[in-house]
Structures are given as C-alpha cells and as structure tokens.
Design an enzyme around this catalytic site. Structure first.
Site, PDB file in Angstrom:
ATOM      1  N   HIS A 190      -9.419   1.219   4.890  1.00  0.00           N
ATOM      2  CA  HIS A 190      -8.145   1.428   5.587  1.00  0.00           C
ATOM      3  C   HIS A 190      -8.380   2.366   6.773  1.00  0.00           C
ATOM      4  CE1 HIS A 190      -4.052   2.630   6.477  1.00  0.00           C
ATOM      5  NE2 HIS A 190      -3.693   1.525   5.876  1.00  0.00           N
ATOM      6  N   ASN A 242       0.875  -1.175   0.000  1.00  0.00           N
ATOM      7  CA  ASN A 242       0.000   0.000   0.000  1.00  0.00           C
ATOM      8  C   ASN A 242       0.907   1.218   0.000  1.00  0.00           C
ATOM      9  OD1 ASN A 242      -1.749   2.082   0.475  1.00  0.00           O
ATOM     10  ND2 ASN A 242      -2.384   1.410   2.525  1.00  0.00           N
ATOM     11  N   TRP A 243       1.029   1.831  -1.158  1.00  0.00           N
ATOM     12  CA  TRP A 243       1.966   2.960  -1.283  1.00  0.00           C
ATOM     13  C   TRP A 243       1.450   4.222  -0.602  1.00  0.00           C
ATOM     14  CZ3 TRP A 243       3.688   2.831  -7.193  1.00  0.00           C
ATOM     15  CH2 TRP A 243       4.369   1.620  -7.434  1.00  0.00           C
ATOM     16  N   LYS A 244       0.185   4.224  -0.243  1.00  0.00           N
ATOM     17  CA  LYS A 244      -0.432   5.425   0.354  1.00  0.00           C
ATOM     18  C   LYS A 244      -0.169   6.623  -0.577  1.00  0.00           C
ATOM     19  CE  LYS A 244      -0.136   3.206   4.791  1.00  0.00           C
ATOM     20  NZ  LYS A 244      -0.073   3.314   6.251  1.00  0.00           N
ATOM     21  N   GLY A 282       3.035  -1.033   4.207  1.00  0.00           N
ATOM     22  CA  GLY A 282       3.093   0.392   3.911  1.00  0.00           C
ATOM     23  C   GLY A 282       4.522   0.802   3.580  1.00  0.00           C
ATOM     24  N   GLY A 283       5.205   1.389   4.550  1.00  0.00           N
ATOM     25  CA  GLY A 283       6.543   1.950   4.331  1.00  0.00           C
ATOM     26  C   GLY A 283       7.513   1.028   3.615  1.00  0.00           C
ATOM     27  N   GLU A 336      -5.167  -4.816  10.542  1.00  0.00           N
ATOM     28  CA  GLU A 336      -4.160  -3.772  10.738  1.00  0.00           C
ATOM     29  C   GLU A 336      -4.435  -3.042  12.042  1.00  0.00           C
ATOM     30  OE1 GLU A 336      -2.279  -2.636   6.702  1.00  0.00           O
ATOM     31  OE2 GLU A 336      -3.947  -1.271   7.056  1.00  0.00           O
ATOM     32  N   GLY A 370       2.670   2.478  10.658  1.00  0.00           N
ATOM     33  CA  GLY A 370       3.597   3.594  10.482  1.00  0.00           C
ATOM     34  C   GLY A 370       4.321   3.989  11.760  1.00  0.00           C
ATOM     35  N   SER A 389       3.675  -1.968  10.195  1.00  0.00           N
ATOM     36  CA  SER A 389       5.131  -2.020  10.401  1.00  0.00           C
ATOM     37  C   SER A 389       5.734  -3.381  10.087  1.00  0.00           C
ATOM     38  CB  SER A 389       5.500  -1.574  11.824  1.00  0.00           C
ATOM     39  OG  SER A 389       5.062  -0.239  12.045  1.00  0.00           O
ATOM     40  N   GLU A 439      -6.786   4.797   7.803  1.00  0.00           N
ATOM     41  CA  GLU A 439      -6.606   6.217   7.479  1.00  0.00           C
ATOM     42  C   GLU A 439      -7.863   6.784   6.821  1.00  0.00           C
ATOM     43  OE1 GLU A 439      -2.866   5.622   5.473  1.00  0.00           O
ATOM     44  OE2 GLU A 439      -2.014   5.058   7.414  1.00  0.00           O
TER      45      GLU A 439
HETATM   46  P1  13P Z   1       3.185   0.510   7.579  1.00  0.00           P
HETATM   47  O1  13P Z   1       3.710  -0.778   7.011  1.00  0.00           O
HETATM   48  O2  13P Z   1       3.902   1.713   7.071  1.00  0.00           O
HETATM   49  O3  13P Z   1       3.077   0.455   9.075  1.00  0.00           O
HETATM   50  O4  13P Z   1       1.683   0.670   7.047  1.00  0.00           O
HETATM   51  C1  13P Z   1       0.819  -0.393   7.143  1.00  0.00           C
HETATM   52  C2  13P Z   1      -0.427  -0.079   6.409  1.00  0.00           C
HETATM   53  O5  13P Z   1      -1.177   0.811   6.784  1.00  0.00           O
HETATM   54  C3  13P Z   1      -0.706  -0.836   5.183  1.00  0.00           C
HETATM   55  O6  13P Z   1      -1.988  -0.588   4.719  1.00  0.00           O
END
Ligand code: 13P
Length: 249
Positions: free
Chosen positions: A95, A9-11, A233-234, A167, A173, A212, A97
C-alpha cells in the site's frame, strides 16, 4: 469473465464497539450484493474478532500487510501462517502508505508478496503514482517498475494468483477520484503489460481501483472494461456505503 471484488481497507480505524456495528451492518445487507465478492481488511488486532462477527456470512477476510519471513525474531511483524489460522484469505501488500510513510521498498514488497503466496494467502498488490509523477508523465513507468519488482522476484505465473490494486496516491483519502477514463487507461496499461508476458494471466487477473471510491462514483468506475473492483478506504467504514459500492457492480 472476471468476478468483481470490493475490498475494504479499514487502515488504522475502528474499535471493538465500532467493528461490531460495521460487520453487523454489512451482514444485514450482504444479501443485496449479487454481482461482487466482498472482503474486509481490518487492523491485525481485530482480525480474530472480525472472523467471529462474520460467522457464516459471505464476507472474506484480509490483512493490511504480511511478513516476508515465516517466523522468528521479527518484532512487530505478523506471519502468513498466523493470518491463515484466523481465516485470512487476502493480504494487502505494498500500500502506498506502507511505501511512503514506512519506507517499504519494492524489494521488501516483492518478498512479502512471495511469502503470502507461499502461505496460501492471495496478495492484493498495490501500485500507483504520486501527483508529481503523474504531472511528470511517468505514471506508466512508475507502475511498470512496481510490477516488475514482483514479477522479477516471483515470475509472471505468480501474478495470476494475486489481485492488483491500482491506487493513484493523489486520489487516496483526498476525495479526488481518478476519472473513469484516467483509471481505465492505467488499468489497460497494466493488463497490456502483463499480456506481453502471458495473455492467460492478463485476462484472468483482477485489477481493482482504489482512491476515494464511494457510492456516487463506483458504478461508473466499475463499468470500465479493465476495472474489476475496488479497494475502498474511507467508504468501507460505513456499512451502507460499502454495501452500496458492492451493489453498484
Ligand atoms: P480512500 O478510499 O479513503 O481514498 O482510500 C483508498 C485506499 O487507500 C484503499 O487502500
């Protein structure tokens, strides 16, 4: 046997230049990933370019959301049919967010989920509790209600056509990963809850962990019996890290 899925998930990250490097790197190393399917979910505007960059490499494409309506006056939204035109197989839905920063309700998420299925796109349905909720011991209640909203709207059979991503909000994050035991416990709860409605669906559905996940902790998480992959994510923004998670499956 459930297949492992590692989805990035590149956000809201990337540029035309950086996605070229990223997809190029994933393409170069994808041959080393044999026990997992890999997918990337770029920001909407980069989806056509990412499709081109993927070419014939075995990397699936997904979006980070999808409209609950088919077409019309819905400014700022993207329909399932549009996503299909650009080869999207998955859509992340619900998600945390979207839930917390943009006020998406369980009802809206259930409607988006239904529209994804109607369009032939596989929802990656995100569920998870906040730190406050975990400390108040209501994790199962919160995750259960998030699932119930979708099951109530679309039925248990629909869950058999989706991917679930657990999640924990406190792990997203933050660099604070859920321990393999903590994650496994919630994954087992989710599968058990589904099994009470339909054992076939519960056995088949892929439940990913997100929060994470990185090359250092992926193997242990992915070794848990009810963890069928990761939503990253990251670490999905660096080809080497993303591939390393794929190879640890
Ligand atoms: P991180 O891997 O950056 O914690 O993000 C997880 C996430 O929200 C994937 O959708």
């Amino acid at each position: 046997m459930r297949r492992t899925l590692i989805a990035g998930n590149w956000k809201m990250n990337g540029s035309l230049a950086s996605i070229e490097t990223l997809i190029g790197g994933i393409r170069d190393g994808i041959g080393s990933v044999s026990n997992a399917d890999m997918a990337v979910c770029p920001p909407f505007v980069y989806i056509p370019r990412v499709r081109e960059l993927i070419g014939d490499a075995p990397i699936a494409l997904g979006s980070q959301n999808i409209c609950d309506q088919a077409s019309g006056a819905f400014t700022g939204e993207i329909s399932g049919a549009m996503l299909k035109e650009f080869g999207c197989r998955y859509a992340i839905i619900g998600h945390s967010e979207r839930r917390s920063l943009y006020g998406e309700s369980d009802a809206l998420i259930a409607a988006r989920f239904a529209m994804a299925l109607e369009t032939g796109i596989t929802p990656i349905l995100c569920v998870g509790e906040t730190l406050e909720q975990r400390e108040a011991n209501v994790t199962e209640q919160v995750v259960g209600e998030q699932l119930d909203a979708v099951i109530g709207h679309s039925g248990i059979d629909a869950i058999g056509q989706c991917v679930i991503a657990y999640e924990p909000v406190w792990a997203i994050g933050t660099g604070k990963t859920a321990s393999p035991e903590q994650a496994q416990a919630v994954h087992a709860f989710i599968r058990g809850k589904l099994a009470a409605l339909d054992t076939g669906v519960a056995d088949a559905v892929q439940i990913l962990y997100g929060g994470s996940m990185n090359p250092g902790n992926a193997a242990e998480l992915l070794a848990q019996p009810d963890i069928d992959g990761g939503l990253i994510g990251g670490a999905s923004l660096k080809a080497d890290d993303f591939l390393a998670i794929g190879t640890s499956a």
